[in-house]
Design an enzyme around this catalytic site. Structure first.
Site, PDB file in Angstrom:
ATOM      1  N   HIS A 193      -3.079  -4.191   3.409  1.00 45.47           N
ATOM      2  CA  HIS A 193      -4.012  -3.550   4.311  1.00 45.47           C
ATOM      3  C   HIS A 193      -3.442  -3.194   5.882  1.00 45.47           C
ATOM      4  O   HIS A 193      -3.746  -2.386   6.057  1.00 45.47           O
ATOM      5  CB  HIS A 193      -5.222  -4.621   4.284  1.00 45.47           C
ATOM      6  CG  HIS A 193      -6.522  -3.764   5.363  1.00 45.47           C
ATOM      7  ND1 HIS A 193      -6.955  -2.597   4.833  1.00 45.47           N
ATOM      8  CD2 HIS A 193      -6.770  -4.080   6.438  1.00 45.47           C
ATOM      9  CE1 HIS A 193      -7.773  -2.245   6.009  1.00 45.47           C
ATOM     10  NE2 HIS A 193      -7.675  -3.188   6.860  1.00 45.47           N
ATOM     11  N   ASN A 210     -10.426  -1.677   0.255  1.00 43.61           N
ATOM     12  CA  ASN A 210     -11.305  -1.052   1.021  1.00 43.61           C
ATOM     13  C   ASN A 210     -11.500   0.639   0.807  1.00 43.61           C
ATOM     14  O   ASN A 210     -12.328   1.158   0.857  1.00 43.61           O
ATOM     15  CB  ASN A 210     -11.469  -1.285   2.518  1.00 43.61           C
ATOM     16  CG  ASN A 210     -10.178  -0.952   3.447  1.00 43.61           C
ATOM     17  OD1 ASN A 210      -9.300  -1.397   2.988  1.00 43.61           O
ATOM     18  ND2 ASN A 210     -10.223  -0.094   4.212  1.00 43.61           N
ATOM     19  N   HIS A 211     -10.273   1.152   0.345  1.00 47.21           N
ATOM     20  CA  HIS A 211     -10.324   2.543   0.531  1.00 47.21           C
ATOM     21  C   HIS A 211     -10.571   2.771  -1.210  1.00 47.21           C
ATOM     22  O   HIS A 211     -10.353   4.179  -1.667  1.00 47.21           O
ATOM     23  CB  HIS A 211      -9.074   3.143   0.698  1.00 47.21           C
ATOM     24  CG  HIS A 211      -8.919   3.263   2.126  1.00 47.21           C
ATOM     25  ND1 HIS A 211      -9.754   4.121   3.208  1.00 47.21           N
ATOM     26  CD2 HIS A 211      -8.344   2.690   3.167  1.00 47.21           C
ATOM     27  CE1 HIS A 211      -9.423   3.906   4.393  1.00 47.21           C
ATOM     28  NE2 HIS A 211      -8.395   2.952   4.176  1.00 47.21           N
ATOM     29  N   ASP A 261       1.036  -1.292  -0.059  1.00 45.37           N
ATOM     30  CA  ASP A 261       0.119   0.087  -0.054  1.00 45.37           C
ATOM     31  C   ASP A 261       0.798   1.245  -0.038  1.00 45.37           C
ATOM     32  O   ASP A 261       1.593   1.729   1.054  1.00 45.37           O
ATOM     33  CB  ASP A 261      -0.880   0.229   1.187  1.00 45.37           C
ATOM     34  CG  ASP A 261      -1.782  -1.122   1.444  1.00 45.37           C
ATOM     35  OD1 ASP A 261      -1.348  -2.348   1.043  1.00 45.37           O
ATOM     36  OD2 ASP A 261      -2.695  -1.146   2.095  1.00 45.37           O
ATOM     37  N   HIS A 300      -0.328  -2.799   6.462  1.00 41.38           N
ATOM     38  CA  HIS A 300       0.690  -1.792   6.331  1.00 41.38           C
ATOM     39  C   HIS A 300       2.019  -2.052   7.063  1.00 41.38           C
ATOM     40  O   HIS A 300       2.981  -1.506   6.888  1.00 41.38           O
ATOM     41  CB  HIS A 300       0.360  -0.459   6.710  1.00 41.38           C
ATOM     42  CG  HIS A 300      -0.801   0.188   5.926  1.00 41.38           C
ATOM     43  ND1 HIS A 300      -1.205   1.297   5.984  1.00 41.38           N
ATOM     44  CD2 HIS A 300      -1.609  -0.517   4.810  1.00 41.38           C
ATOM     45  CE1 HIS A 300      -2.029   1.854   5.171  1.00 41.38           C
ATOM     46  NE2 HIS A 300      -2.421   0.550   4.488  1.00 41.38           N
ATOM     47  N   HIS A 344      -6.310  -8.809   0.285  1.00 42.14           N
ATOM     48  CA  HIS A 344      -6.455  -7.380   1.228  1.00 42.14           C
ATOM     49  C   HIS A 344      -7.165  -7.732   2.418  1.00 42.14           C
ATOM     50  O   HIS A 344      -8.500  -7.651   2.479  1.00 42.14           O
ATOM     51  CB  HIS A 344      -7.054  -6.243   0.364  1.00 42.14           C
ATOM     52  CG  HIS A 344      -6.958  -4.977   0.852  1.00 42.14           C
ATOM     53  ND1 HIS A 344      -5.653  -4.236   0.813  1.00 42.14           N
ATOM     54  CD2 HIS A 344      -7.596  -4.039   1.534  1.00 42.14           C
ATOM     55  CE1 HIS A 344      -5.774  -3.017   1.389  1.00 42.14           C
ATOM     56  NE2 HIS A 344      -6.981  -3.050   1.615  1.00 42.14           N
ATOM     57  N   GLU A 401      -4.239   1.765  -2.888  1.00 43.29           N
ATOM     58  CA  GLU A 401      -5.259   2.336  -2.221  1.00 43.29           C
ATOM     59  C   GLU A 401      -5.342   3.424  -1.155  1.00 43.29           C
ATOM     60  O   GLU A 401      -6.218   4.138  -0.994  1.00 43.29           O
ATOM     61  CB  GLU A 401      -6.151   1.059  -1.325  1.00 43.29           C
ATOM     62  CG  GLU A 401      -5.273   0.909  -0.192  1.00 43.29           C
ATOM     63  CD  GLU A 401      -6.317   0.330   0.844  1.00 43.29           C
ATOM     64  OE1 GLU A 401      -7.344  -0.089   0.951  1.00 43.29           O
ATOM     65  OE2 GLU A 401      -5.892  -0.110   2.030  1.00 43.29           O
ATOM     66  N   ASN A 402      -4.072   3.747  -0.719  1.00 40.13           N
ATOM     67  CA  ASN A 402      -3.833   4.834   0.248  1.00 40.13           C
ATOM     68  C   ASN A 402      -3.024   5.990  -0.628  1.00 40.13           C
ATOM     69  O   ASN A 402      -2.364   6.661   0.073  1.00 40.13           O
ATOM     70  CB  ASN A 402      -3.363   4.370   1.467  1.00 40.13           C
ATOM     71  CG  ASN A 402      -4.011   3.316   2.107  1.00 40.13           C
ATOM     72  OD1 ASN A 402      -3.480   2.347   2.108  1.00 40.13           O
ATOM     73  ND2 ASN A 402      -5.228   3.647   2.673  1.00 40.13           N
TER      74      ASN A 402
HETATM   75 FE   LIG Z   1      -4.092   0.347   3.046  1.00 40.24          FE
HETATM   76 FE   LIG Z   2      -7.070  -1.072   3.307  1.00 43.85          FE
END
Ligand SMILES: [Fe+2]
Ligand SMILES: [Fe+2]
Length: 271
Positions: free
Chosen positions: A178, A67-68, A8, A180, A153, A39-40
């Site tokens: 996810h 999820n993001h 990520d 991190h 994830h 995603e981030n």
């Molecule tokens: Fe993430």
């Molecule tokens: Fe995530």
């Protein structure tokens, strides 16, 4: 074949480090396919079309998320235009975008990339384990695809490990994202699938999972609402995993963590 997956990408610091490092990684490791979880990447929350382009220009072949994915609203309209930007495969039917993509390498090999999401401490979703079975009936490693990378994830180590074993022998790599934080369990499972519970982030580790630590500590300490979480801005560590596969079977021959820069101790695949 030689596969690279980066975890990520978190905010500007993570973006800068990943974008600066990717061309060198591709070159030095003779990578056939590079996958990056973005995603981030947009200030910690989601991704934009502009950022996707920056990653493709730097040498990313396929982008995964989690999820993001919808945090930046513009991506809802964009995702159907960009089949190399994946969202979790097990989102409800009819959701924009796709969760799997078959990338063709320069040498003409086919690599299936899947983005799947776990369910423990996450949103209710279709079962990732049954989803994987459906995917494996379509994509057969060493038969109609030369390699298969699954970005799983998920929050918990148990669901991730169970999923890794569930896919063992049927994918080249199952890599967790996810949480991190890179885990120290990169290994080849008994059936030949490369596995790491979490690859870690491309972000500043003087933080709480990539976000400035003060707000997070205050929230745990006081149980009061914290201000908006902001990405930490120190130098990022680029966290990834490198896998070399057997050309005939598509299974992993070796797996090695990659960690470059920032605060974490470095890790570099042996030649
Ligand atoms: Fe993430
Ligand atoms: Fe995530």
């Amino acid at each position: 074949m030689r596969l690279l997956h980066l975890g990520d990408v978190l905010g500007q610091s993570g973006r800068k480090a990943a974008l600066d490092t990717l061309p060198m990684l591709r070159d030095r490791l003779s990578v056939d396919i590079a996958v990056v979880n973005v995603e981030n990447s947009a200030h910690g929350f989601g991704v934009t079309a502009k950022i996707c382009k920056e990653f493709y220009d730097a040498g990313a072949d396929v982008l995964t998320t989690g999820n993001h994915i919808w945090d930046q609203r513009e991506i809802i309209a964009y995702i159907d235009e960009d089949e190399k930007l994946l969202r979790p495969w097990n989102f409800p039917d009819g959701t924009p975008g796709k969760g799997d993509y078959v990338f063709k390498t320069r040498s003409g090999k086919k690599v299936c990339v899947v983005n799947m999401m776990g369910r423990l401490y996450m949103d209710p979703l279709a079962c990732p384990f049954q989803g994987a079975n459906k995917l494996f009936s379509k994509y057969r490693l060493g038969k109609n695809v030369d390699a298969m990378i699954i970005d799983f994830h998920a929050e918990t180590t148990s669901e991730k490990m169970a999923f890794g074993h569930h896919c063992d022998g049927r994918a080249s790599l199952v890599v967790g994202t996810h949480t991190h934080v890179p885990t120290a369990d990169a290994q080849i499972l008994p059936g030949g699938t490369g596995y790491q519970t979490d690859v870690g982030m491309c972000g500043d580790f003087d933080s709480v999972i990539g976000m400035k630590k003060e707000n997070s500590i205050r929230k745990f300490l006081t149980k009061m609402p914290a201000g908006r979480f902001e990405p930490a801005e120190g130098t990022a560590t680029v966290c990834g995993v490198f896998v070399e596969t057997d050309d005939a079977t598509g299974l992993a021959k070796r797996i090695e963590p990659v960690r470059i820069g920032g605060r974490l101790k470095g890790s570099w695949p042996s030649a």
